[in-house]
Write a protein that holds these residues in place. Structure first.
Motif, PDB file in Angstrom:
ATOM      1  N   TYR A   1       0.850  -1.185   0.000  1.00  0.00           N
ATOM      2  CA  TYR A   1       0.000   0.000   0.000  1.00  0.00           C
ATOM      3  C   TYR A   1       0.887   1.237   0.000  1.00  0.00           C
ATOM      4  O   TYR A   1       1.681   1.461   0.923  1.00  0.00           O
ATOM      5  CB  TYR A   1      -0.930   0.042   1.215  1.00  0.00           C
ATOM      6  CG  TYR A   1      -1.679   1.348   1.284  1.00  0.00           C
ATOM      7  CD1 TYR A   1      -2.647   1.657   0.342  1.00  0.00           C
ATOM      8  CD2 TYR A   1      -1.374   2.291   2.251  1.00  0.00           C
ATOM      9  CE1 TYR A   1      -3.316   2.878   0.375  1.00  0.00           C
ATOM     10  CE2 TYR A   1      -2.036   3.514   2.288  1.00  0.00           C
ATOM     11  CZ  TYR A   1      -3.004   3.795   1.356  1.00  0.00           C
ATOM     12  OH  TYR A   1      -3.657   4.995   1.374  1.00  0.00           O
TER      13      TYR A   1
ATOM     14  N   ALA B   1      -3.068  -2.837  -2.408  1.00  0.00           N
ATOM     15  CA  ALA B   1      -4.300  -2.647  -1.645  1.00  0.00           C
ATOM     16  C   ALA B   1      -4.766  -1.214  -1.808  1.00  0.00           C
ATOM     17  O   ALA B   1      -3.968  -0.308  -2.086  1.00  0.00           O
ATOM     18  CB  ALA B   1      -4.046  -2.957  -0.170  1.00  0.00           C
ATOM     19  N   LYS B   2      -6.063  -1.010  -1.619  1.00  0.00           N
ATOM     20  CA  LYS B   2      -6.637   0.341  -1.726  1.00  0.00           C
ATOM     21  C   LYS B   2      -6.476   1.139  -0.441  1.00  0.00           C
ATOM     22  O   LYS B   2      -6.520   2.369  -0.461  1.00  0.00           O
ATOM     23  CB  LYS B   2      -8.104   0.246  -2.112  1.00  0.00           C
ATOM     24  CG  LYS B   2      -8.288  -0.276  -3.513  1.00  0.00           C
ATOM     25  CD  LYS B   2      -9.739  -0.310  -3.917  1.00  0.00           C
ATOM     26  CE  LYS B   2      -9.814  -0.728  -5.367  1.00  0.00           C
ATOM     27  NZ  LYS B   2     -10.750  -1.733  -5.660  1.00  0.00           N
ATOM     28  N   THR B   3      -6.324   0.429   0.685  1.00  0.00           N
ATOM     29  CA  THR B   3      -6.128   1.093   1.979  1.00  0.00           C
ATOM     30  C   THR B   3      -5.046   0.364   2.755  1.00  0.00           C
ATOM     31  O   THR B   3      -4.727  -0.792   2.449  1.00  0.00           O
ATOM     32  CB  THR B   3      -7.411   1.088   2.833  1.00  0.00           C
ATOM     33  OG1 THR B   3      -7.672  -0.251   3.270  1.00  0.00           O
ATOM     34  CG2 THR B   3      -8.601   1.641   2.060  1.00  0.00           C
TER      35      THR B   3
ATOM     36  N   TYR C   1      -5.307  -0.761   5.729  1.00  0.00           N
ATOM     37  CA  TYR C   1      -5.898  -1.887   6.449  1.00  0.00           C
ATOM     38  C   TYR C   1      -6.221  -3.045   5.512  1.00  0.00           C
ATOM     39  O   TYR C   1      -6.104  -4.206   5.897  1.00  0.00           O
ATOM     40  CB  TYR C   1      -7.135  -1.441   7.231  1.00  0.00           C
ATOM     41  CG  TYR C   1      -6.791  -0.473   8.335  1.00  0.00           C
ATOM     42  CD1 TYR C   1      -6.059  -0.874   9.445  1.00  0.00           C
ATOM     43  CD2 TYR C   1      -7.173   0.859   8.253  1.00  0.00           C
ATOM     44  CE1 TYR C   1      -5.716   0.020  10.454  1.00  0.00           C
ATOM     45  CE2 TYR C   1      -6.845   1.762   9.260  1.00  0.00           C
ATOM     46  CZ  TYR C   1      -6.114   1.332  10.347  1.00  0.00           C
ATOM     47  OH  TYR C   1      -5.778   2.215  11.338  1.00  0.00           O
ATOM     48  N   GLU C   2      -6.567  -2.747   4.280  1.00  0.00           N
ATOM     49  CA  GLU C   2      -6.791  -3.810   3.295  1.00  0.00           C
ATOM     50  C   GLU C   2      -5.501  -4.586   3.047  1.00  0.00           C
ATOM     51  O   GLU C   2      -5.521  -5.801   2.855  1.00  0.00           O
ATOM     52  CB  GLU C   2      -7.311  -3.217   1.985  1.00  0.00           C
ATOM     53  CG  GLU C   2      -7.592  -4.248   0.910  1.00  0.00           C
ATOM     54  CD  GLU C   2      -8.033  -3.613  -0.400  1.00  0.00           C
ATOM     55  OE1 GLU C   2      -7.395  -3.903  -1.429  1.00  0.00           O
ATOM     56  OE2 GLU C   2      -9.006  -2.836  -0.386  1.00  0.00           O
TER      57      GLU C   2
ATOM     58  N   GLU D   1      -4.980  -7.654   5.416  1.00  0.00           N
ATOM     59  CA  GLU D   1      -5.892  -8.810   5.412  1.00  0.00           C
ATOM     60  C   GLU D   1      -5.107 -10.107   5.259  1.00  0.00           C
ATOM     61  O   GLU D   1      -4.491 -10.345   4.230  1.00  0.00           O
ATOM     62  CB  GLU D   1      -6.902  -8.706   4.270  1.00  0.00           C
ATOM     63  CG  GLU D   1      -7.987  -7.691   4.463  1.00  0.00           C
ATOM     64  CD  GLU D   1      -9.026  -8.096   5.496  1.00  0.00           C
ATOM     65  OE1 GLU D   1      -9.138  -9.285   5.849  1.00  0.00           O
ATOM     66  OE2 GLU D   1      -9.723  -7.184   5.964  1.00  0.00           O
TER      67      GLU D   1
ATOM     68  N   LYS E   1      -7.050  -8.121  11.514  1.00  0.00           N
ATOM     69  CA  LYS E   1      -6.854  -8.385  10.090  1.00  0.00           C
ATOM     70  C   LYS E   1      -5.661  -9.303   9.810  1.00  0.00           C
ATOM     71  O   LYS E   1      -5.645 -10.020   8.825  1.00  0.00           O
ATOM     72  CB  LYS E   1      -6.693  -7.080   9.326  1.00  0.00           C
ATOM     73  CG  LYS E   1      -7.985  -6.272   9.311  1.00  0.00           C
ATOM     74  CD  LYS E   1      -7.919  -5.157   8.321  1.00  0.00           C
ATOM     75  CE  LYS E   1      -9.256  -4.513   8.143  1.00  0.00           C
ATOM     76  NZ  LYS E   1     -10.185  -5.293   7.338  1.00  0.00           N
TER      77      LYS E   1
END
Length: 121
Positions: A34, A53-55, A57-58, A61, A86
């Motif tokens: 990210y 990832a888009k964020t 936190y994503e 995962e 996550k």
């Protein structure tokens, strides 16, 4: 999290993150990165060798570990409880000394940073 050489730039020239990514890929790791600013430059260089990832936190995962390579302001005050939910393993390798040692320790994380003691939980 973070691929750019430094925050507030998309410059990836001589970025240590690229060396680390290369080593991890050679070892068979799956990388989910990210860095919303440097992402396009990294895609031009690495193509589909890593995912994006888009964020932040994503990107966590199902992660076995988090490596912080750029000190983007949005990484400074993460929700450690959400991070723990996550991630598969609560392990952080911090190349920028983003957090006071007591923060990951209080949240039960293994935390390795540069030139400081390692937190083992």
């Amino acid at each position: 999290m973070g691929i750019a050489l430094k925050a507030n730039t998309d410059d990836i020239r001589e970025a240590s993150s690229l060396t680390n990514i290369s080593i991890l890929l050679e070892k068979g790791a799956k990388i989910v990165a990210y860095d919303s600013v440097a992402e396009n430059n990294v895609k031009k260089l690495l193509g589909d060798k890593i995912q994006f990832a888009k964020t932040m936190y994503e990107a966590l995962e199902g992660a076995d570990a988090l490596f912080i390579a750029t000190e983007w302001p949005e990484f400074k005050n993460p929700n450690f409880e959400l991070m723990a939910k996550k991630m598969n393993n609560k392990a952080v390798f911090d190349g920028r000394n983003m957090y006071p040692l007591e923060v990951p320790e209080q949240n039960g994380f293994y935390y390795k940073s540069i030139g400081r003691k390692t937190i083992i939980n």
